[in-house]
Design a protein around this motif. Sequence first.
Motif, PDB file in Angstrom:
ATOM      1  N   PHE A 113       0.841  -1.188   0.000  1.00  7.92           N
ATOM      2  CA  PHE A 113       0.000   0.000   0.000  1.00  7.92           C
ATOM      3  C   PHE A 113       0.881   1.245   0.000  1.00  7.92           C
ATOM      4  CE2 PHE A 113      -2.634  -3.228   2.044  1.00  7.92           C
ATOM      5  CZ  PHE A 113      -3.853  -3.067   1.389  1.00  7.92           C
ATOM      6  N   PRO A 114       0.378   2.364  -0.540  1.00  6.22           N
ATOM      7  CA  PRO A 114       1.136   3.622  -0.401  1.00  6.22           C
ATOM      8  C   PRO A 114       1.394   3.908   1.068  1.00  6.22           C
ATOM      9  CG  PRO A 114      -0.680   3.883  -1.958  1.00  6.22           C
ATOM     10  CD  PRO A 114      -0.857   2.535  -1.332  1.00  6.22           C
ATOM     11  N   ARG A 115       2.547   4.451   1.357  1.00  3.14           N
ATOM     12  CA  ARG A 115       2.935   4.663   2.748  1.00  3.14           C
ATOM     13  C   ARG A 115       1.954   5.557   3.496  1.00  3.14           C
ATOM     14  NH1 ARG A 115       9.577   5.292   2.704  1.00  3.14           N
ATOM     15  NH2 ARG A 115      10.002   3.204   1.864  1.00  3.14           N
ATOM     16  N   ARG A 116       1.468   6.598   2.821  1.00  6.24           N
ATOM     17  CA  ARG A 116       0.548   7.496   3.516  1.00  6.24           C
ATOM     18  C   ARG A 116      -0.752   6.791   3.894  1.00  6.24           C
ATOM     19  NH1 ARG A 116       0.857   9.981  -1.647  1.00  6.24           N
ATOM     20  NH2 ARG A 116      -0.988   9.733  -2.968  1.00  6.24           N
ATOM     21  N   VAL A 117      -1.115   5.763   3.134  1.00  3.05           N
ATOM     22  CA  VAL A 117      -2.304   4.980   3.469  1.00  3.05           C
ATOM     23  C   VAL A 117      -2.060   4.176   4.740  1.00  3.05           C
ATOM     24  CG1 VAL A 117      -3.702   3.005   2.740  1.00  3.05           C
ATOM     25  CG2 VAL A 117      -3.234   4.871   1.138  1.00  3.05           C
ATOM     26  N   VAL A 118      -0.897   3.548   4.847  1.00  2.06           N
ATOM     27  CA  VAL A 118      -0.578   2.760   6.038  1.00  2.06           C
ATOM     28  C   VAL A 118      -0.569   3.649   7.275  1.00  2.06           C
ATOM     29  CG1 VAL A 118       1.160   1.310   7.150  1.00  2.06           C
ATOM     30  CG2 VAL A 118       0.737   1.076   4.700  1.00  2.06           C
ATOM     31  N   TRP A 119       0.024   4.833   7.165  1.00  3.55           N
ATOM     32  CA  TRP A 119       0.049   5.751   8.306  1.00  3.55           C
ATOM     33  C   TRP A 119      -1.344   6.284   8.623  1.00  3.55           C
ATOM     34  CZ3 TRP A 119       3.789   5.890  11.638  1.00  3.55           C
ATOM     35  CH2 TRP A 119       5.087   5.559  11.263  1.00  3.55           C
ATOM     36  N   PHE A 120      -2.148   6.514   7.602  1.00  6.84           N
ATOM     37  CA  PHE A 120      -3.518   6.975   7.816  1.00  6.84           C
ATOM     38  C   PHE A 120      -4.331   5.929   8.569  1.00  6.84           C
ATOM     39  CE2 PHE A 120      -7.953   7.020   6.263  1.00  6.84           C
ATOM     40  CZ  PHE A 120      -8.357   8.257   6.770  1.00  6.84           C
ATOM     41  N   VAL A 121      -4.209   4.672   8.171  1.00  8.10           N
ATOM     42  CA  VAL A 121      -4.930   3.594   8.842  1.00  8.10           C
ATOM     43  C   VAL A 121      -4.456   3.458  10.283  1.00  8.10           C
ATOM     44  CG1 VAL A 121      -5.313   1.097   8.885  1.00  8.10           C
ATOM     45  CG2 VAL A 121      -5.448   2.341   6.727  1.00  8.10           C
ATOM     46  N   THR A 122      -3.146   3.514  10.502  1.00  5.07           N
ATOM     47  CA  THR A 122      -2.609   3.406  11.857  1.00  5.07           C
ATOM     48  C   THR A 122      -3.136   4.529  12.746  1.00  5.07           C
ATOM     49  OG1 THR A 122      -0.575   2.406  10.981  1.00  5.07           O
ATOM     50  CG2 THR A 122      -0.497   3.270  13.228  1.00  5.07           C
ATOM     51  N   GLY A 123      -3.079   5.754  12.243  1.00  5.90           N
ATOM     52  CA  GLY A 123      -3.594   6.879  13.007  1.00  5.90           C
ATOM     53  C   GLY A 123      -5.085   6.775  13.262  1.00  5.90           C
ATOM     54  N   SER A 124      -5.830   6.273  12.273  1.00  6.88           N
ATOM     55  CA  SER A 124      -7.282   6.133  12.419  1.00  6.88           C
ATOM     56  C   SER A 124      -7.628   5.124  13.505  1.00  6.88           C
ATOM     57  CB  SER A 124      -7.905   5.709  11.086  1.00  6.88           C
ATOM     58  OG  SER A 124      -7.714   6.695  10.091  1.00  6.88           O
ATOM     59  N   VAL A 125      -6.887   4.034  13.567  1.00  6.99           N
ATOM     60  CA  VAL A 125      -7.137   3.021  14.595  1.00  6.99           C
ATOM     61  C   VAL A 125      -6.911   3.617  15.983  1.00  6.99           C
ATOM     62  CG1 VAL A 125      -6.319   0.834  15.580  1.00  6.99           C
ATOM     63  CG2 VAL A 125      -6.647   1.044  13.106  1.00  6.99           C
ATOM     64  N   ILE A 126      -5.830   4.366  16.138  1.00  8.88           N
ATOM     65  CA  ILE A 126      -5.552   4.981  17.436  1.00  8.88           C
ATOM     66  C   ILE A 126      -6.657   5.970  17.811  1.00  8.88           C
ATOM     67  CG2 ILE A 126      -3.968   6.488  18.708  1.00  8.88           C
ATOM     68  CD1 ILE A 126      -1.676   5.258  17.084  1.00  8.88           C
ATOM     69  N   VAL A 127      -7.060   6.811  16.870  1.00 12.83           N
ATOM     70  CA  VAL A 127      -8.094   7.813  17.145  1.00 12.83           C
ATOM     71  C   VAL A 127      -9.416   7.141  17.488  1.00 12.83           C
ATOM     72  CG1 VAL A 127      -9.518   9.625  16.114  1.00 12.83           C
ATOM     73  CG2 VAL A 127      -7.037   9.635  15.772  1.00 12.83           C
ATOM     74  N   LEU A 128      -9.798   6.123  16.729  1.00 13.38           N
ATOM     75  CA  LEU A 128     -11.046   5.410  17.025  1.00 13.38           C
ATOM     76  C   LEU A 128     -10.959   4.707  18.376  1.00 13.38           C
ATOM     77  CD1 LEU A 128     -11.974   3.918  13.528  1.00 13.38           C
ATOM     78  CD2 LEU A 128     -13.094   5.803  14.727  1.00 13.38           C
ATOM     79  N   GLY A 129      -9.775   4.186  18.707  1.00 16.00           N
ATOM     80  CA  GLY A 129      -9.593   3.573  20.020  1.00 16.00           C
ATOM     81  C   GLY A 129      -9.774   4.585  21.138  1.00 16.00           C
ATOM     82  N   LEU A 130      -9.233   5.781  20.942  1.00 17.90           N
ATOM     83  CA  LEU A 130      -9.400   6.831  21.944  1.00 17.90           C
ATOM     84  C   LEU A 130     -10.866   7.237  22.083  1.00 17.90           C
ATOM     85  CD1 LEU A 130      -6.320   9.102  21.061  1.00 17.90           C
ATOM     86  CD2 LEU A 130      -6.565   7.582  23.028  1.00 17.90           C
ATOM     87  N   LEU A 131     -11.549   7.381  20.955  1.00 15.53           N
ATOM     88  CA  LEU A 131     -12.972   7.745  21.001  1.00 15.53           C
ATOM     89  C   LEU A 131     -13.792   6.661  21.684  1.00 15.53           C
ATOM     90  CD1 LEU A 131     -13.500   9.273  17.433  1.00 15.53           C
ATOM     91  CD2 LEU A 131     -13.509  10.481  19.627  1.00 15.53           C
ATOM     92  N   CYS A 132     -13.516   5.402  21.334  1.00 15.26           N
ATOM     93  CA  CYS A 132     -14.245   4.296  21.956  1.00 15.26           C
ATOM     94  C   CYS A 132     -13.947   4.245  23.450  1.00 15.26           C
ATOM     95  CB  CYS A 132     -13.856   2.974  21.283  1.00 15.26           C
ATOM     96  SG  CYS A 132     -14.834   1.553  21.822  1.00 15.26           S
ATOM     97  N   GLY A 133     -12.687   4.511  23.829  1.00 17.40           N
ATOM     98  CA  GLY A 133     -12.341   4.537  25.246  1.00 17.40           C
ATOM     99  C   GLY A 133     -13.055   5.645  25.989  1.00 17.40           C
ATOM    100  N   ALA A 134     -13.115   6.826  25.368  1.00 17.61           N
ATOM    101  CA  ALA A 134     -13.755   7.966  26.008  1.00 17.61           C
ATOM    102  C   ALA A 134     -15.250   7.719  26.191  1.00 17.61           C
ATOM    103  CB  ALA A 134     -13.538   9.230  25.176  1.00 17.61           C
ATOM    104  N   ILE A 135     -15.895   7.182  25.155  1.00 17.12           N
ATOM    105  CA  ILE A 135     -17.331   6.889  25.251  1.00 17.12           C
ATOM    106  C   ILE A 135     -17.591   5.782  26.264  1.00 17.12           C
ATOM    107  CG2 ILE A 135     -19.329   6.040  23.966  1.00 17.12           C
ATOM    108  CD1 ILE A 135     -18.147   7.402  21.483  1.00 17.12           C
ATOM    109  N   SER A 136     -16.747   4.760  26.239  1.00 21.92           N
ATOM    110  CA  SER A 136     -16.917   3.641  27.181  1.00 21.92           C
ATOM    111  C   SER A 136     -16.770   4.097  28.621  1.00 21.92           C
ATOM    112  CB  SER A 136     -15.880   2.549  26.879  1.00 21.92           C
ATOM    113  OG  SER A 136     -16.056   2.026  25.569  1.00 21.92           O
ATOM    114  N   ALA A 137     -15.839   5.031  28.862  1.00 22.65           N
ATOM    115  CA  ALA A 137     -15.639   5.534  30.229  1.00 22.65           C
ATOM    116  C   ALA A 137     -16.876   6.228  30.755  1.00 22.65           C
ATOM    117  CB  ALA A 137     -14.439   6.479  30.257  1.00 22.65           C
TER     118      ALA A 137
END
Length: 359
Positions: free
Chosen positions: A332-356
């Motif tokens: 995959f293009p490198r920017r895609v891999v970094w975008f997916v990685t960042g998206s997973v972290i952000v979604l994890g933070l959002l899910c954590g915040a909502i779950s809390a």
Amino acid sequence: MSSHADNSLLKDKRPSGSKKVWFTMLFVIIAIVGLTYVKWWPYYFKALKAAAEHTIGSSILTGDQAAAPAPSFQSAWDYAVDYFKSVWKAAVLGILLGSLVQVLLPAKWLLKALGKAGFKSTALGGIASLPAMMCTCCAAPIAVGLRKKNVSVGAALAFWLGNPVLNPATLIFMTFVLSWKFTLMRIGFGLILTFAVSYFAGRLAGQAPIPEQVQEAVDQPDEPSGSFLTLWLRSVGTLLLTIVPAYLITVLVLGAARAWMFPALGAHGMNTVLAIVIFAIAGTLFVIPTAAEIPIIGTFLSFGFGTGVAGALLITLPSISLPSLLMVYRSFPRRVVWFVTGSVIVLGLLCGAISAVIL
């Protein structure tokens, strides 16, 4: 004249229409038999266990302890042994299917269904992931194989991400072991990750240069010439050489470093913003077998960790990992891999915040 003769000879070596149908049927049969043996049948009994006992086993990360063992070679080795005992059948199946995608499935058929950059191809890739039910590392070789057939970025990503986060069996286990609230959170964020993030990643790829391995497939004729055995051995050999070494090494490294990645926290810090951030990043990088996030989350909750940490791990642990990122990085293009990685972290933070707040 000679050029026309060469083209005719090349066409003769390509699979005929009827042979393409037989090759496709063979791929489907191998996939069904492999998934039945590795996934569907074992998961049926695992679901019964989850329903009856409300558990699917102990945490592979910490066992029955509140914290992982101190970093050491023994810690790395113990984790690697436990991990590969859990995934080796699925890993072999993933490499097998990833190689067979390249030699059995007709390129034109794949491109017609999954080759466009629109949402339809992304949606079809995500839907195709549902019966596979693989972890991120075991699905990675298939995603690589799809990219080598020039499947769109969005479709290949949706297949790769949908496997671990929308795994129907994991959702069933989660409902019995954790609660239906965690299951709903997982479905909601899993749909966003699989379909929305994959689609926008495909848009982000745009006209990016096609990775070298994919470009080779594009430059070749519609179907590569040569015997099936030769093509398959070349395909599986390439996957083994480019994927397995990094896979083995990173599992060992992560196994040794798990105490640093998932630190023991005092009672005052088990549901803070900092804890959610730490565990979201650690969960994104760490590698686990299919559904292992369920006993990991259950163990952390039993030792007093907050639902914010649990929510962050709910999304980040299964979605991607450092080994799986290294597996797909060149496809995959490198920017895609970094975008997916960042998206997973952000979604994890959002899910954590909502779950809390709500769990």
